[in-house]
Design a protein around this motif. Structure first.
Motif, PDB file in Angstrom:
ATOM      1  N   LEU A 244      51.186  42.895  40.593  1.00 45.53           N
ATOM      2  CA  LEU A 244      51.165  43.030  39.141  1.00 45.53           C
ATOM      3  C   LEU A 244      49.852  42.532  38.549  1.00 45.53           C
ATOM      4  O   LEU A 244      49.312  43.119  37.580  1.00 45.53           O
ATOM      5  N   PHE A 245      49.261  41.462  39.106  1.00 44.81           N
ATOM      6  CA  PHE A 245      48.046  40.868  38.553  1.00 44.81           C
ATOM      7  C   PHE A 245      46.774  41.462  39.159  1.00 44.81           C
ATOM      8  O   PHE A 245      45.670  41.169  38.671  1.00 44.81           O
ATOM      9  N   LYS A 246      46.929  42.255  40.194  1.00 40.36           N
ATOM     10  CA  LYS A 246      45.730  42.807  40.845  1.00 40.36           C
ATOM     11  C   LYS A 246      44.876  43.624  39.866  1.00 40.36           C
ATOM     12  O   LYS A 246      43.642  43.441  39.816  1.00 40.36           O
ATOM     13  N   PRO A 247      45.473  44.510  39.058  1.00 44.41           N
ATOM     14  CA  PRO A 247      44.650  45.245  38.077  1.00 44.41           C
ATOM     15  C   PRO A 247      44.003  44.327  37.051  1.00 44.41           C
ATOM     16  O   PRO A 247      42.853  44.582  36.610  1.00 44.41           O
ATOM     17  N   LYS A 248      44.683  43.256  36.673  1.00 45.95           N
ATOM     18  CA  LYS A 248      44.117  42.326  35.690  1.00 45.95           C
ATOM     19  C   LYS A 248      42.889  41.622  36.249  1.00 45.95           C
ATOM     20  O   LYS A 248      41.879  41.457  35.552  1.00 45.95           O
ATOM     21  N   PHE A 253      37.008  40.877  36.574  1.00 42.89           N
ATOM     22  CA  PHE A 253      35.758  40.783  37.328  1.00 42.89           C
ATOM     23  C   PHE A 253      34.763  41.872  36.882  1.00 42.89           C
ATOM     24  O   PHE A 253      33.544  41.620  36.748  1.00 42.89           O
ATOM     25  N   LYS A 254      35.277  43.064  36.652  1.00 44.77           N
ATOM     26  CA  LYS A 254      34.422  44.157  36.225  1.00 44.77           C
ATOM     27  C   LYS A 254      33.802  43.857  34.863  1.00 44.77           C
ATOM     28  O   LYS A 254      32.595  44.068  34.624  1.00 44.77           O
ATOM     29  N   LEU A 311      43.410  33.131  33.559  1.00 39.44           N
ATOM     30  CA  LEU A 311      44.191  34.180  34.211  1.00 39.44           C
ATOM     31  C   LEU A 311      44.851  33.655  35.499  1.00 39.44           C
ATOM     32  O   LEU A 311      45.994  34.000  35.801  1.00 39.44           O
ATOM     33  N   GLY A 312      44.105  32.796  36.219  1.00 42.27           N
ATOM     34  CA  GLY A 312      44.679  32.211  37.432  1.00 42.27           C
ATOM     35  C   GLY A 312      45.897  31.342  37.126  1.00 42.27           C
ATOM     36  O   GLY A 312      46.892  31.361  37.866  1.00 42.27           O
TER      37      GLY A 312
END
Length: 425
Positions: A244-248, A253-254, A311-312
Motif C-alpha cells: 500500500l505504501f510502495k507508491p507513496k 522519492f521522485k 511518511l516512515g
C-alpha cells in the motif's frame, strides 16, 4: 438381617448428635422415626438427657440399692444396628419388635434406650443406643459375646420366617462354631477396607494425572499452531501495508529528486526557499540564494529528510495498528482455547472426584463374595496383639524406659518430701 455392633463410647450427647441428624449437618432428614425404651418421655433428646443423668449418678444408685461401688464406668454408651435386606420393607412395628427381641437377648431389656430409624440407604435399618447403667441399681451390663449373641438371634430370626436363603453362610458358620471350630469373618477389617479404598482411589487419581500430563503435551501443539498462525497473519498484513505504501514512497522519492535538482540549478527556487526560512533577514537570504550557500542546501535536504521520516512514521503506525488487531484476534482465540481446556480439566476432575467418592461411599463386598447378609463375628487375633507396655518398650527401648522410670521415682520422692505438693520438674 445384619446386626452390627459399634464400639462402646463415652458420650451420649455425641452419639445423639450423630444418629439424630444428617451426616455433617444440623438437619435430620434421614431420621425416619424415634422411639424410647424405659424412659419417662418419648422425646429422643430428653431421653438422652435422662440417660446422661442415670450414667452420671451410677454410684449413688448403687449406694441406694446397697451395692458396693466400684470404678466409674468409662463407656456407658452401647450402640448397635439392625439392617434388613434391600428387598424387604419392614414396618415400624416390625422394626421395633426386632429391637425389643435383641434387647432381651442381650440382657439389657431393663436398660434405658433410644431407637432411631434411618432412611438414607437402600436397605431399611435402625440404630439402638443403650445405657449400660441400670436405672435402679446403677450396675453396668457386661456386653461380652454380644456379636455372637446377635448373630445367633439373626439366624433364628431368619429361620422362623423361612428366609435363611438371605444368608446361607451364617448357618454353616453357626454349625462349625457348635462343633468347636473357630470361625472368623473373612470380610475385610476396617484397616484392610481403608487400604483397599486408598489403593482404588490412588489408581483413579494417577490415571487423572497421567491424562492431564498427556493433555498438556497435546495442547502445547495447539498453542504453538495458534501462535504460528498469528505470526503468519502479522507477516501477511505487513506485506499488504508495504504494498500500500510502495507508491507513496516512489512518489515521494521522485518528487524530492526533482525538487533538489531544481534547487541546485534554479536561482528562484533557492530564493523562494530562503525567503520561507524564519529568523533570517531577506538580504541574507538573497545573498545565500545568489551564492548557492551550502548551509541553505543543508537546510533544504533536512526538510526532505523530515518529510521521509513523517511518511516512515505513518507506515510504521499502520503496521503497529494491523499487528495489534492480529494480536487481539490471537488473544481471543487463545483465551477461548484455554477456557475450553479448563472446562475439560474441570469435567475430568469432577468425574474423577465423583468416582473416588463413590468408592468411599459404600463398603466393598468381602473377599469370598458373600451376599448382603453373609457375615460372621469378627474377633481379634490375640496371638498378634501386644500390650501397651510391649509397644512402648519396642518404640523407646529399654534404656529410655529405665531413664523415665528413674525420673518418675525421683519426682515421687520429692513430692512426698514436700508433703504431697505437686512438684514441677
Amino acid at each position: 438381617m445384619i446386626p452390627r455392633v459399634a464400639k462402646s463410647g463415652r458420650s451420649f450427647k455425641g452419639a445423639g448428635l450423630y444418629y439424630l441428624h444428617d451426616k455433617g449437618a444440623s438437619t435430620n432428614d434421614r431420621v425416619a422415626f424415634t422411639e424410647t425404651v424405659n424412659l419417662p418421655t418419648n422425646d429422643a433428646d430428653r431421653g438422652i438427657a435422662h440417660m446422661i443423668d442415670t450414667a452420671t449418678h451410677a454410684n449413688q444408685l448403687k449406694q441406694q440399692a446397697g451395692i458396693k461401688g466400684g470404678r466409674p464406668l468409662q463407656t456407658p454408651v452401647y450402640c448397635y444396628s439392625l439392617a434388613w435386606h434391600p428387598s424387604e420393607t419392614p414396618t415400624k412395628a416390625e422394626q421395633l419388635e426386632a429391637v425389643q427381641a435383641t434387647l432381651k437377648r442381650l440382657g439389657v431389656s431393663d436398660r434405658q434406650a433410644v431407637i432411631i430409624g434411618h432412611n438414607d440407604t437402600d436397605h431399611c435399618h435402625v440404630h439402638v443406643m443403650v445405657n449400660r447403667v441400670c436405672p435402679t441399681t446403677g450396675k453396668a451390663s457386661t456386653m461380652s459375646n454380644d456379636r455372637l449373641i446377635l448373630s445367633d438371634w439373626a439366624h433364628e430370626y431368619r429361620e422362623q420366617r423361612g428366609e435363611l436363603h438371605f444368608c446361607p453362610e451364617r448357618k454353616k458358620n453357626r454349625e462349625k462354631r457348635k462343633g468347636g471350630e473357630y470361625i472368623k469373618d473373612q470380610s475385610p477389617s476396617p484397616q484392610d477396607w481403608r487400604a483397599w479404598k486408598k489403593s482404588q482411589t490412588k489408581d483413579i487419581w494417577d490415571t487423572f494425572r497421567a491424562d492431564r500430563a498427556k493433555a498438556r503435551a497435546d495442547r502445547k501443539g495447539q498453542y504453538d499452531a495458534l501462535w504460528q498462525q498469528k505470526e503468519n497473519r502479522t507477516a501477511q498484513r505487513k506485506e499488504e501495508i508495504k504494498a500500500l505504501f510502495k507508491p507513496k514512497w516512489r512518489d515521494l522519492f521522485k518528487k524530492q529528486r526533482y525538487e533538489l535538482k531544481n534547487f541546485d540549478a534554479g536561482f528562484f527556487d533557492r530564493l523562494g526557499f530562503a525567503m520561507t526560512r524564519g529568523g533570517r533577514s531577506k538580504i541574507i537570504g538573497f545573498l545565500q540564494a545568489v551564492t548557492n550557500d551550502g548551509a541553505l542546501r543543508a537546510d533544504f535536504v533536512r526538510d526532505q529528510e523530515r518529510e521521509k521520516k513523517q511518511l516512515g512514521q505513518e507506515h510504521k503506525n499502520r503496521i503497529a495498528d494491523a499487528s495489534r488487531e492480529v494480536r487481539k484476534a490471537w488473544q481471543y482465540d487463545h483465551d477461548q482455547l484455554k477456557a475450553s481446556h479448563e472446562a475439560q480439566d474441570q469435567r475430568a476432575y469432577d468425574d474423577t472426584k465423583a468416582k473416588s467418592a463413590e468408592i468411599w461411599q459404600e463398603r466393598p463386598r468381602d473377599k469370598s463374595g458373600k451376599d448382603f447378609e453373609q457375615t460372621a463375628d469378627r474377633r481379634k487375633d490375640h496371638s498378634k496383639r501386644k500390650t501397651i507396655d510391649q509397644i512402648t518398650r519396642e518404640q523407646l527401648g529399654e534404656d529410655k524406659i529405665r531413664e523415665i522410670q528413674k525420673k518418675t521415682r525421683k519426682r515421687a520422692r520429692r513430692r512426698k518430701r514436700d508433703g504431697g505438693r505437686k512438684f514441677e520438674p
